[in-house]
Design a protein around this motif. Structure first.
Motif, mmCIF file in Angstrom:
data_model
loop_
_atom_site.group_PDB
_atom_site.id
_atom_site.type_symbol
_atom_site.label_atom_id
_atom_site.label_comp_id
_atom_site.label_asym_id
_atom_site.label_seq_id
_atom_site.Cartn_x
_atom_site.Cartn_y
_atom_site.Cartn_z
ATOM 1 N N ASP A 86 -79.586 23.698 -8.275
ATOM 2 C CA ASP A 86 -80.230 23.087 -7.112
ATOM 3 C C ASP A 86 -80.920 24.162 -6.265
ATOM 4 O O ASP A 86 -80.408 25.277 -6.136
ATOM 5 C CB ASP A 86 -79.194 22.357 -6.250
ATOM 6 C CG ASP A 86 -78.647 21.116 -6.935
ATOM 7 O OD1 ASP A 86 -79.285 20.661 -7.911
ATOM 8 O OD2 ASP A 86 -77.593 20.621 -6.506
ATOM 9 N N PRO A 87 -82.076 23.854 -5.692
ATOM 10 C CA PRO A 87 -82.737 24.842 -4.815
ATOM 11 C C PRO A 87 -81.928 25.091 -3.550
ATOM 12 O O PRO A 87 -81.226 24.203 -3.053
ATOM 13 C CB PRO A 87 -84.094 24.179 -4.509
ATOM 14 C CG PRO A 87 -83.867 22.723 -4.742
ATOM 15 C CD PRO A 87 -82.859 22.608 -5.831
ATOM 16 N N GLN A 122 -84.235 29.324 -6.243
ATOM 17 C CA GLN A 122 -83.645 28.432 -7.231
ATOM 18 C C GLN A 122 -83.358 29.196 -8.512
ATOM 19 O O GLN A 122 -84.149 30.046 -8.943
ATOM 20 C CB GLN A 122 -84.577 27.250 -7.519
ATOM 21 C CG GLN A 122 -83.990 26.231 -8.493
ATOM 22 C CD GLN A 122 -84.904 25.026 -8.669
ATOM 23 O OE1 GLN A 122 -86.041 25.024 -8.206
ATOM 24 N NE2 GLN A 122 -84.415 24.005 -9.345
#
Length: 209
Positions: A86-87, A122
Motif C-alpha cells: 500500500d502507498p 510505495q
C-alpha cells in the motif's frame, strides 16, 4: 353421537423418563450408573430426527465453534501481507531559530527558518521502492547589530527554497524479485486454504459422531 377415543390411543407429547423400561435388555444395560449421574432424577428422552441431531451438533459443538475462528484469522493475515504494497504518505514540518555568536563580525546567519516536506512512497512487487516528495524552506536572517541593519543590504534577508524529489530504489541482491516479495502473501493464502480444510474436517467429524 360423538366418538370417544381412548386415552391410551392418543400419542403423548410428554418425554418419557429414562427410568421407564422400554422392554430391551440393552436399554437396561445403558442405565448402569445413570441414577448416580443424574442424582436419582428422571432423565427426559426426546425423539430426534437425523436432521435435528446434525443441526444441534453444528450449532452447539464447541469444537466446531473454536475451529470456525481460524479461517477468519487467516483471512486477516492475507490482508496484512498485501498491505505491505500500500502507498504511504509522509511529511514533516520543522521550525528553528538560530542565535549564535559569529566568529567573524558581521558574518552571522542568525534568524528563523521553517521547512516542510510532503510526499508518497510505495513498495512494488519487484522490491522497488518509488518515492516522490515536494517541500519548501523559508529563512529569515536577523542583523547582528540591530542599530546597524545596513550591513545586510548586500543580500536578501528573507529567502525561499523549493524542492521536488523523485527517488527509485531497487535492491540487486537480497529482496530482489517478485517471488520473494510476494512470498508472505502466498503463504497466507495457503494457510487460509488449510484452515478451511481443517474446519470442514472438524464439521464432518462432529456430525459423524
Amino acid at each position: 353421537g360423538p366418538s370417544v377415543v381412548p386415552a391410551a390411543a392418543v400419542p403423548s407429547t410428554e418425554p418419557a423418563p429414562a427410568s421407564e423400561p422400554l422392554g430391551s435388555g440393552s436399554y437396561q444395560a445403558n442405565q448402569i450408573g445413570l441414577a448416580a449421574a443424574t442424582l436419582n432424577q428422571p432423565e427426559p428422552i426426546f425423539n430426534l430426527s437425523l436432521q435435528d441431531a446434525i443441526a444441534r451438533a453444528c450449532k452447539n459443538s464447541l469444537a466446531i465453534r473454536v475451529q470456525a475462528y481460524d479461517p477468519g484469522i487467516k483471512e486477516s493475515l492475507i490482508i496484512q501481507a498485501e498491505a505491505a504494497f500500500d502507498p504511504v504518505v509522509f511529511g514533516y514540518l520543522n521550525w528553528a531559530e538560530t542565535d549564535e555568536p559569529a566568529l567573524i563580525p558581521n558574518t552571522g546567519r542568525n534568524g528563523q527558518s521553517l521547512a516542510h516536506q510532503i510526499g508518497v512512497k510505495q513498495l512494488l512487487p519487484t522490491g522497488t521502492t518509488a518515492q516522490i516528495s515536494a517541500g519548501q524552506t523559508y529563512q529569515h536572517i536577523l542583523p547582528q547589530d540591530p542599530n546597524n541593519p545596513s550591513i545586510f543590504t548586500s543580500f536578501n534577508r528573507s529567502s525561499y527554497t523549493e524542492n521536488l524529489n523523485a527517488t527509485i530504489t531497487q535492491p540487486l541482491l537480497k529482496g530482489f524479485g517478485v517471488a520473494v516479495n510476494e512470498a508472505s502473501i502466498y503463504l497466507a493464502q495457503r494457510d487460509r486454504r488449510i484452515s478451511l480444510a481443517t474446519f470442514r474436517r472438524q464439521v464432518i467429524t462432529s456430525v459423524a459422531d
